[in-house]
Write an enzyme that holds these catalytic residues in place. Sequence first.
Site, mmCIF file in Angstrom:
data_model
loop_
_atom_site.group_PDB
_atom_site.id
_atom_site.type_symbol
_atom_site.label_atom_id
_atom_site.label_comp_id
_atom_site.label_asym_id
_atom_site.label_seq_id
_atom_site.Cartn_x
_atom_site.Cartn_y
_atom_site.Cartn_z
ATOM 1 N N ALA A 191 0.813 -1.215 0.000
ATOM 2 C CA ALA A 191 0.000 0.000 0.000
ATOM 3 C C ALA A 191 0.853 1.274 0.000
ATOM 4 C CB ALA A 191 -0.926 -0.010 1.206
ATOM 5 N N THR A 230 0.428 5.533 -1.579
ATOM 6 C CA THR A 230 0.018 6.664 -0.726
ATOM 7 C C THR A 230 0.327 7.994 -1.431
ATOM 8 O OG1 THR A 230 2.127 6.568 0.448
ATOM 9 C CG2 THR A 230 0.267 5.467 1.495
ATOM 10 N N ILE A 263 -4.619 -3.455 -4.762
ATOM 11 C CA ILE A 263 -5.793 -3.835 -5.552
ATOM 12 C C ILE A 263 -6.220 -2.684 -6.448
ATOM 13 C CG2 ILE A 263 -6.630 -5.470 -3.815
ATOM 14 C CD1 ILE A 263 -8.488 -3.153 -2.821
ATOM 15 N N ASP A 264 -5.335 -1.666 -6.558
ATOM 16 C CA ASP A 264 -5.740 -0.408 -7.194
ATOM 17 C C ASP A 264 -5.470 -0.338 -8.694
ATOM 18 O OD1 ASP A 264 -2.936 0.148 -7.327
ATOM 19 O OD2 ASP A 264 -2.999 1.160 -5.389
ATOM 20 N N HIS A 277 -3.443 -10.066 -4.098
ATOM 21 C CA HIS A 277 -4.676 -9.859 -3.335
ATOM 22 C C HIS A 277 -5.832 -9.456 -4.252
ATOM 23 C CE1 HIS A 277 -2.123 -9.230 0.542
ATOM 24 N NE2 HIS A 277 -2.259 -10.478 0.222
ATOM 25 N N SER A 310 5.734 -1.828 1.832
ATOM 26 C CA SER A 310 4.937 -2.879 2.480
ATOM 27 C C SER A 310 5.405 -3.019 3.916
ATOM 28 C CB SER A 310 5.092 -4.215 1.754
ATOM 29 O OG SER A 310 4.448 -5.233 2.509
ATOM 30 N N SER A 311 4.426 -3.135 4.832
ATOM 31 C CA SER A 311 4.805 -3.333 6.236
ATOM 32 C C SER A 311 5.332 -4.753 6.445
ATOM 33 C CB SER A 311 3.611 -3.072 7.155
ATOM 34 O OG SER A 311 2.552 -3.943 6.816
ATOM 35 N N ASN A 344 11.196 1.510 2.478
ATOM 36 C CA ASN A 344 10.004 1.794 3.290
ATOM 37 C C ASN A 344 10.319 2.989 4.183
ATOM 38 O OD1 ASN A 344 7.375 0.362 3.486
ATOM 39 N ND2 ASN A 344 7.774 0.509 5.663
#
Length: 279
Positions: free
Chosen positions: A42, A46, A121-122, A137, A221-222, A246
């Site tokens: 994600a 951002t 998923i964007d 995902h 990614s975390s 990150n």
Amino acid sequence: MHGPVVTGVDLSSSHKVEPMETLTRLQELVNAAERIVVFTGAGISTESGIPDFRSADGVWTKYDPRDFTFDKYVASAEIREMSWRMRGDFFGLNPQPNAGHRAIAAWEATGRMSGVITQNIDGLHQDAGSTNVVEIHGTARDVMCIGLAPTMGTPDGCGFRQGHEWAMRLVNAGDPDPMCPVCGGIVKSAVVSFGQTMFPADIMRATTLAKNADLFICVGSSLQVYPAADLPIQAAENGAAVVIINNEPTPLDSIATLVVRGSAGEILGSLQVPDKTSH
Ligand code: NAD
């Protein structure tokens, strides 16, 4: 012009390195690689205005992620209605690819990119021009029939699949819970929801890419969501150099060859990926 603001940790020597040294190390790893795989979360989106799970003003402050399990979606028309409202909010942002997505897409022309694996998923990698993208995902760009009463977190639909516009058009016209026009089953966004089994073909493609990479770059990614976070581990076990870009530490920093802390778009945009022929 100023370069990206970064800090770095070179795990091969276990010391904190200066910003320019970090970027030089990253560039060296990229120059030496023949089979680059970029793995995104994600955090790469951002900068396109799509909040990640941690953003203070993010989507998850308005909706409770615990409501969006696969089983609840199947069981409750109310949850399905809320889910379509959330999708409407998401597409209302009209997100566009940023410098990070564009840089990754441009690398394809060098012949050194094996592919992109994304948890997102964007659809922004494809919008930027990347062609080999594994969406582990799923995608919010499509909707699919999941059947009348699927169990065990596994879609069991008739094969009906459409662009998300199909569902949004019906929702906006006053049908809060559109059903499959072919078999009458439940229609759901083609994403992998909480508690849903992943699509086996995508996992297989992602695993193959990870195992064959010589450079595996994790971006934004975390690295806390499994089995996705297993992919960098598999890449490392098969000999790839792993880079983690990150803006905060991750649990997998200790397996990385190089950790680069800073903004994904700025860092990716600052890299040069030479053509294969110049090797
Ligand atoms: P996450 O939200 O758990 O972690 C994102 C990480 O990126 C965080 O560590 C954050 O500090 C970092 N980050 C944020 N902005 C950054 C930037 N500009 N530069 C560098 N780092 C940045 O995300 P995840 O690991 O992808 O897991 C969350 C799950 O939620 C995923 O499986 C994904 O399917 C889903 N999700 C997708 C989207 C999307 O499609 N854009 C958005 C939110 C959540």
